[in-house]
Design a protein around this motif. Structure first.
Motif, PDB file in Angstrom:
ATOM      1  N   GLN A   1       0.837  -1.205   0.000  1.00  0.00           N
ATOM      2  CA  GLN A   1       0.000   0.000   0.000  1.00  0.00           C
ATOM      3  C   GLN A   1       0.871   1.254   0.000  1.00  0.00           C
ATOM      4  N   SER A   2       1.982   1.236   0.738  1.00  0.00           N
ATOM      5  CA  SER A   2       2.898   2.366   0.758  1.00  0.00           C
ATOM      6  C   SER A   2       3.523   2.572  -0.620  1.00  0.00           C
ATOM      7  N   GLN A   3       3.942   1.498  -1.270  1.00  0.00           N
ATOM      8  CA  GLN A   3       4.523   1.612  -2.613  1.00  0.00           C
ATOM      9  C   GLN A   3       3.519   2.212  -3.589  1.00  0.00           C
ATOM     10  N   ASN A   4       2.280   1.781  -3.515  1.00  0.00           N
ATOM     11  CA  ASN A   4       1.236   2.328  -4.383  1.00  0.00           C
ATOM     12  C   ASN A   4       0.996   3.805  -4.088  1.00  0.00           C
ATOM     13  N   SER A   5       1.034   4.182  -2.813  1.00  0.00           N
ATOM     14  CA  SER A   5       0.835   5.584  -2.447  1.00  0.00           C
ATOM     15  C   SER A   5       1.959   6.461  -2.996  1.00  0.00           C
ATOM     16  N   PHE A   6       3.196   5.949  -2.976  1.00  0.00           N
ATOM     17  CA  PHE A   6       4.303   6.725  -3.541  1.00  0.00           C
ATOM     18  C   PHE A   6       4.080   6.964  -5.026  1.00  0.00           C
ATOM     19  N   GLU A   7       3.619   5.957  -5.729  1.00  0.00           N
ATOM     20  CA  GLU A   7       3.379   6.094  -7.159  1.00  0.00           C
ATOM     21  C   GLU A   7       2.237   7.067  -7.445  1.00  0.00           C
ATOM     22  N   ASP A   8       1.157   6.970  -6.675  1.00  0.00           N
ATOM     23  CA  ASP A   8      -0.041   7.776  -6.929  1.00  0.00           C
ATOM     24  C   ASP A   8       0.019   9.174  -6.317  1.00  0.00           C
ATOM     25  N   LYS A   9       0.495   9.270  -5.059  1.00  0.00           N
ATOM     26  CA  LYS A   9       0.365  10.519  -4.300  1.00  0.00           C
ATOM     27  C   LYS A   9       1.690  11.093  -3.810  1.00  0.00           C
ATOM     28  N   LYS A  10       2.783  10.408  -4.086  1.00  0.00           N
ATOM     29  CA  LYS A  10       4.118  10.845  -3.639  1.00  0.00           C
ATOM     30  C   LYS A  10       4.258  10.846  -2.122  1.00  0.00           C
TER      31      LYS A  10
END
Length: 119
Positions: free
Chosen positions: A4-13
């Protein structure tokens, strides 16, 4: 949580970063931004291994997150919360300039909420 953290970095930085010692580069905790409740934006989050507490790591890491939020993500404010008995986290919020704005019971747990405005 890591995915979930990796996805957040991609989507929301935003997400979670490791906290590591400078000399040994040993991972001793994490710091970041995370959604806990139904806020408009994520909150400050951190955790340290017990042997890494009271050495300034959390304050340094939280200060870097403030800079990131205000200067990179252009947030106008940042929130944090902790369990009411967690006095060390409450002291941390004070050290980085946050102020207590609310206390409430969430899922049977007494929580304290803090906020800091962008200067």
């Amino acid at each position: 949580m890591v995915i979930q953290s990796q996805n957040s970095f991609e989507d929301k930085k935003l997400g979670l970063w490791f906290i590591e010692t400078k000399n040994e580069q040993e991972i001793i905790g994490f710091v970041g931004l995370w959604n806990f409740f139904d806020e408009e934006q994520p909150q400050l989050i951190y955790a340290l291994l017990p042997e890494a507490t009271k050495k300034g790591y959390a304050t340094e890491a939280a200060t870097k997150i403030l800079y990131y939020c205000f200067n990179k993500l252009n947030y106008q404010y940042l929130l944090a919360s902790c369990d009411r008995p967690n006095l060390e986290s409450q002291k941390l919020t004070e050290r980085i300039g946050m102020r207590k704005v609310e206390e409430k019971i969430v899922n049977g747990n007494p929580l304290v909420f803090f906020r800091i405005e962008r200067l």
